[in-house]
Motif scaffolding. Structure first.
Motif, PDB file in Angstrom:
ATOM      1  N   SER A 196     -28.519 -15.343  39.306  1.00  0.00           N
ATOM      2  CA  SER A 196     -27.900 -15.339  38.965  1.00  0.00           C
ATOM      3  C   SER A 196     -26.773 -14.915  38.547  1.00  0.00           C
ATOM      4  CB  SER A 196     -28.598 -15.895  36.972  1.00  0.00           C
ATOM      5  OG  SER A 196     -28.946 -14.901  36.646  1.00  0.00           O
ATOM      6  N   ILE A 197     -25.728 -14.511  39.032  1.00  0.00           N
ATOM      7  CA  ILE A 197     -24.861 -13.684  38.554  1.00  0.00           C
ATOM      8  C   ILE A 197     -23.078 -14.398  37.699  1.00  0.00           C
ATOM      9  CG2 ILE A 197     -22.225 -13.237  39.993  1.00  0.00           C
ATOM     10  CD1 ILE A 197     -23.566 -14.009  42.749  1.00  0.00           C
ATOM     11  N   VAL A 198     -23.271 -12.991  37.589  1.00  0.00           N
ATOM     12  CA  VAL A 198     -22.622 -13.471  35.648  1.00  0.00           C
ATOM     13  C   VAL A 198     -20.960 -12.224  35.552  1.00  0.00           C
ATOM     14  CG1 VAL A 198     -22.992 -12.841  33.161  1.00  0.00           C
ATOM     15  CG2 VAL A 198     -24.746 -13.259  34.032  1.00  0.00           C
ATOM     16  N   ASP A 199     -20.278 -13.731  35.317  1.00  0.00           N
ATOM     17  CA  ASP A 199     -18.937 -12.598  35.455  1.00  0.00           C
ATOM     18  C   ASP A 199     -18.945 -11.234  34.870  1.00  0.00           C
ATOM     19  OD1 ASP A 199     -16.045 -12.600  34.212  1.00  0.00           O
ATOM     20  OD2 ASP A 199     -15.376 -13.285  36.365  1.00  0.00           O
ATOM     21  N   TRP A 200     -18.275 -10.907  35.137  1.00  0.00           N
ATOM     22  CA  TRP A 200     -17.888  -9.354  34.525  1.00  0.00           C
ATOM     23  C   TRP A 200     -16.883  -9.039  33.206  1.00  0.00           C
ATOM     24  CZ3 TRP A 200     -20.904  -5.596  35.274  1.00  0.00           C
ATOM     25  CH2 TRP A 200     -20.896  -5.461  37.195  1.00  0.00           C
ATOM     26  N   ASP A 201     -16.256 -10.318  33.258  1.00  0.00           N
ATOM     27  CA  ASP A 201     -15.727 -10.603  32.361  1.00  0.00           C
ATOM     28  C   ASP A 201     -16.409 -11.170  30.397  1.00  0.00           C
ATOM     29  OD1 ASP A 201     -12.926  -9.653  32.271  1.00  0.00           O
ATOM     30  OD2 ASP A 201     -12.565 -12.102  32.913  1.00  0.00           O
ATOM     31  N   ALA A 202     -17.391 -12.126  31.051  1.00  0.00           N
ATOM     32  CA  ALA A 202     -18.535 -12.245  30.332  1.00  0.00           C
ATOM     33  C   ALA A 202     -19.412 -10.603  29.624  1.00  0.00           C
ATOM     34  CB  ALA A 202     -19.606 -12.978  30.581  1.00  0.00           C
ATOM     35  N   VAL A 203     -20.052  -9.940  30.906  1.00  0.00           N
ATOM     36  CA  VAL A 203     -20.839  -8.830  30.467  1.00  0.00           C
ATOM     37  C   VAL A 203     -19.492  -8.174  29.228  1.00  0.00           C
ATOM     38  CG1 VAL A 203     -21.757  -7.204  32.031  1.00  0.00           C
ATOM     39  CG2 VAL A 203     -21.627  -8.749  32.681  1.00  0.00           C
ATOM     40  N   THR A 204     -18.495  -7.519  29.729  1.00  0.00           N
ATOM     41  CA  THR A 204     -18.337  -7.059  29.168  1.00  0.00           C
ATOM     42  C   THR A 204     -17.656  -7.750  27.367  1.00  0.00           C
ATOM     43  OG1 THR A 204     -16.752  -6.026  30.698  1.00  0.00           O
ATOM     44  CG2 THR A 204     -15.771  -5.867  28.529  1.00  0.00           C
ATOM     45  N   SER A 205     -17.297  -8.845  26.942  1.00  0.00           N
ATOM     46  CA  SER A 205     -17.507  -9.209  25.821  1.00  0.00           C
ATOM     47  C   SER A 205     -18.916  -9.466  25.375  1.00  0.00           C
ATOM     48  CB  SER A 205     -17.156 -11.479  26.101  1.00  0.00           C
ATOM     49  OG  SER A 205     -16.286 -11.317  26.753  1.00  0.00           O
ATOM     50  N   ALA A 206     -20.592  -9.676  26.283  1.00  0.00           N
ATOM     51  CA  ALA A 206     -21.289  -9.434  25.460  1.00  0.00           C
ATOM     52  C   ALA A 206     -21.826  -7.773  24.565  1.00  0.00           C
ATOM     53  CB  ALA A 206     -22.584  -9.801  26.666  1.00  0.00           C
ATOM     54  N   ALA A 207     -20.797  -6.815  26.223  1.00  0.00           N
ATOM     55  CA  ALA A 207     -21.477  -5.495  25.780  1.00  0.00           C
ATOM     56  C   ALA A 207     -20.117  -5.026  24.030  1.00  0.00           C
ATOM     57  CB  ALA A 207     -20.639  -4.816  26.638  1.00  0.00           C
TER      58      ALA A 207
END
Length: 214
Positions: A196-207
């Motif tokens: 799967s590819i997770v959008d960077w904005d989503a990764v940042t939001s989770a972080a």
């Protein structure tokens, strides 16, 4: 200044670049990150989950979900080469097939005797493949992806031998090398969700969410 101001998509990508292509074993992920990656902490602890930092997002590989169907390899070559060929695929299904519990087989070890997992280019910051190419045929495009200039490539295979994971492949029909260009075709063709590819904005939001919970 807000507590999360320093967490940006660009910074998050740089952080994941440091562990790009490596197992996340040893890391404790937040509930939001586990949900985003579609995995459990147990799978992380077992070394089943790895990530690759790509321009468009984080490529997440969950070996626990891989069935070895090779659909990713097929989609890769159909998209990029117009043929169906596992050999020249830019994503490669690795196989750990031990013949018995004593590790007598293709690889040693007494556990995980029958395991499939997808593997692909790490997009190294200092690419061994590009450094080894005598024609300087491997360059970096505007997205930061290492690509092969087929006009310059002479098919010598130096890039294949230089890569610690042997990810580039010389096509025996065209005499040209190829490697992953982060097109995402492998992800689109995975029926089990192992890729799967997770959008960077989503990764940042989770972080950011995980940081706020500290």
């Amino acid at each position: 200044m807000a507590k999360t101001d320093f967490l940006t998509a660009d910074m998050t990508r740089r952080q994941f670049m440091k562990i790009s292509g490596k197992s996340l074993a040893g890391l404790t992920l937040s509930a939001s990150m586990l949900s985003l990656f579609g995995c459990s902490q147990k799978q992380v602890d077992a070394g089943a989950v790895a990530t690759w930092a790509l321009p468009q997002g984080l490529l997440v590989v969950n070996a626990d979900l891989c069935t070895g169907c090779q659909r990713c390899e097929i989609n890769c070559t159909l998209t990029n080469d117009g043929v169906c060929s596992s050999y020249i695929s830019r994503v490669k299904i690795q196989r750990r097939l031990n013949l018995d519990g004593d590790g007598n087989g293709l690889l040693s070890g007494t556990d995980n005797c029958f395991v499939y997992f997808p593997d692909t280019c790490r997009q190294c910051e200092d690419p061994a493949c590009g450094n080894a190419c005598p024609q300087k045929a491997i360059t970096t495009d505007s997205r930061g992806i290492r690509v092969v200039d087929t006009d310059k490539c002479i098919g010598c295979g130096a890039c294949v031998e230089a890569c610690p994971w042997h990810m580039p492949t010389v096509n025996p029909e065209t005499g040209k090398s190829s490697k992953c260009i982060a097109c995402g075709a492998c992800v689109a063709g995975c029926p089990s969700g192992a890729l799967s590819i997770v959008d960077w904005d989503a990764v940042t939001s989770a972080a950011q969410a995980a940081y706020m919970d500290l």
